[in-house]
Scaffold this motif. Structure first.
Motif, mmCIF file in Angstrom:
data_model
loop_
_atom_site.group_PDB
_atom_site.id
_atom_site.type_symbol
_atom_site.label_atom_id
_atom_site.label_comp_id
_atom_site.label_asym_id
_atom_site.label_seq_id
_atom_site.Cartn_x
_atom_site.Cartn_y
_atom_site.Cartn_z
ATOM 1 N N ASP A 272 -4.399 43.632 80.220
ATOM 2 C CA ASP A 272 -4.781 44.320 78.986
ATOM 3 C C ASP A 272 -5.313 45.714 79.300
ATOM 4 N N ARG B 71 -3.702 49.215 78.046
ATOM 5 C CA ARG B 71 -4.507 50.125 77.228
ATOM 6 C C ARG B 71 -4.596 51.491 77.907
ATOM 7 N N LYS C 6 1.078 48.148 60.101
ATOM 8 C CA LYS C 6 1.240 46.699 59.935
ATOM 9 C C LYS C 6 0.561 46.299 58.637
ATOM 10 N N LEU D 201 -0.492 42.848 56.446
ATOM 11 C CA LEU D 201 -0.599 41.384 56.526
ATOM 12 C C LEU D 201 -1.064 40.806 55.196
ATOM 13 N N ASP E 242 9.215 43.842 65.282
ATOM 14 C CA ASP E 242 9.198 42.384 65.241
ATOM 15 C C ASP E 242 8.060 41.855 64.354
ATOM 16 N N PHE F 288 6.013 39.124 64.159
ATOM 17 C CA PHE F 288 5.716 38.000 65.048
ATOM 18 C C PHE F 288 4.744 36.991 64.464
ATOM 19 N N SER F 289 4.268 37.226 63.245
ATOM 20 C CA SER F 289 3.342 36.294 62.605
ATOM 21 C C SER F 289 3.822 36.042 61.180
ATOM 22 N N ASP F 290 3.595 34.836 60.680
ATOM 23 C CA ASP F 290 3.989 34.532 59.294
ATOM 24 C C ASP F 290 3.238 35.419 58.314
ATOM 25 N N ARG F 291 2.071 35.890 58.694
ATOM 26 C CA ARG F 291 1.274 36.751 57.804
ATOM 27 C C ARG F 291 1.742 38.201 57.817
ATOM 28 N N LEU F 292 2.552 38.529 58.790
ATOM 29 C CA LEU F 292 2.946 39.931 58.974
ATOM 30 C C LEU F 292 4.116 40.274 58.050
ATOM 31 N N THR G 284 -4.048 43.248 54.059
ATOM 32 C CA THR G 284 -4.742 43.880 55.185
ATOM 33 C C THR G 284 -3.783 44.873 55.835
ATOM 34 N N VAL G 285 -4.263 46.094 56.037
ATOM 35 C CA VAL G 285 -3.414 47.144 56.615
ATOM 36 C C VAL G 285 -3.999 47.573 57.959
ATOM 37 N N GLN G 286 -3.138 47.620 58.950
ATOM 38 C CA GLN G 286 -3.545 48.193 60.239
ATOM 39 C C GLN G 286 -2.706 49.450 60.475
#
Lengths: 84, 209
Positions: B53, B57, B117, B119, B150, B152-156, B187-189
């Motif tokens: 990580d 980063r 992103k 969500l 991609d 990669f999450s059902d929430r995305l 939710t916005v990233q």
């Protein structure tokens, strides 16, 4: 007699092999684990998951990924045994 | 530090040097030139830096420093992990890939990458198609390029990267704020500016050792 047994058994063994292969691929779904790793990271970045929980889950998933990659490698080389 | 060189990205030839928190603890980044190109590098001990990580980063943060350097620079990012045994091997790669780097630099000149992103709430099912249509409408004209990444999450519901002119950055920021105001249930990233990872594709196949 042995020959006849083999002939009868072969189609069933093939189907069983295929079912077991599918089961292993689902159990060791590398892409799903990688997606879970990304989701874990995203939820941490968004503040929906604590750092402790993030690290704990990351460790779990990395172990799972390592096991899945090894299992799939063994499956490819036909050296894995799936007990039905 | 060691004699290997870790390359973060490539820019038009220029002498650049700054203190940083780089790969494997490197404290300095500087440029190595080949004709009209410069590679931004740090000295490290290995040609195979670990994928941690911290290193991932560091790779991104050093490039962000370069994007901000002295009013901003255009950079073509290297993929993570590009380390070279010495300057000679790095220059050989710059020589072999020079046409591709020059083309990529022209394509992303004066532009940055921004990430978005969106969500749905946990345990909620958002109308992904409607949200994506709203994103198209609001951001489509502000970007010169879009990458559908991609989910990669059902929430995305949305995972996109936008290539945006530096001059349109403020307008894009405002549009994100308006989108958040209009979609309080989501939710916005919003991230960036990044080096344009999703808009350049240079395959460096040369031997690096």
């Amino acid at each position: 007699m042995i020959l006849v047994d083999d002939l009868f058994a072969r189609p069933f063994l093939s189907i069983l092999d295929a079912v077991r292969t599918l089961a292993v691929e689902e159990l060791y779904d590398v892409e799903r684990i990688r997606d879970d790793l990304k989701e874990n990271r995203l939820l941490y970045e968004l503040g929906e998951r604590s750092e402790d929980r993030y690290r704990e889950r990351k460790w779990e998933l990395e172990m799972e990924l390592d096991a899945a990659e090894r299992a799939r490698e063994q499956l490819r080389s036909k050296s894995i045994e799936v007990r039905g | 530090m060691g004699s290997a060189l870790y390359a973060y990205g490539v820019l038009e030839q220029e002498d650049v040097e700054f203190e940083t928190d780089g790969i494997d603890g490197a404290e300095r980044a500087y440029t190595v030139d080949y004709r009209t190109l410069s590679a931004l590098v740090s000295e490290i001990d290995t040609v195979e830096p670990g994928m941690s990580d911290e290193n991932a980063r560091a790779h991104s943060e050093v490039l962000k420093q370069l994007l901000r350097y002295d009013g901003g620079r255009t950079v073509v990012p290297m993929q993570y992990g590009m380390a070279f045994k010495n300057e000679r091997t790095l220059k050989r790669v710059l020589r072999e890939s020079r046409p591709a780097f020059r083309r990529a630099l022209r394509e992303v000149e004066g532009k940055v990458e921004l990430g978005l992103k969106v969500l749905s709430e946990a345990d909620a099912t958002g109308d992904g198609d409607a949200v994506r249509a709203a994103v198209d409408e609001r951001f489509g004209e502000l970007a010169v390029g879009v990458s559908e990444d991609d989910r990669f999450s059902d929430r995305l519901l949305v995972n996109r990267s936008f290539l945006v002119d530096r001059d349109d950055r403020d307008a894009f920021d405002d549009a994100v704020g308006e989108f958040e105001d209009d979609h309080g249930e989501l939710t916005v990233q919003y991230t960036g500016p990044w080096a344009p990872y999703h808009f350049v594709d240079i395959d460096i196949g040369a031997r690096r050792a």
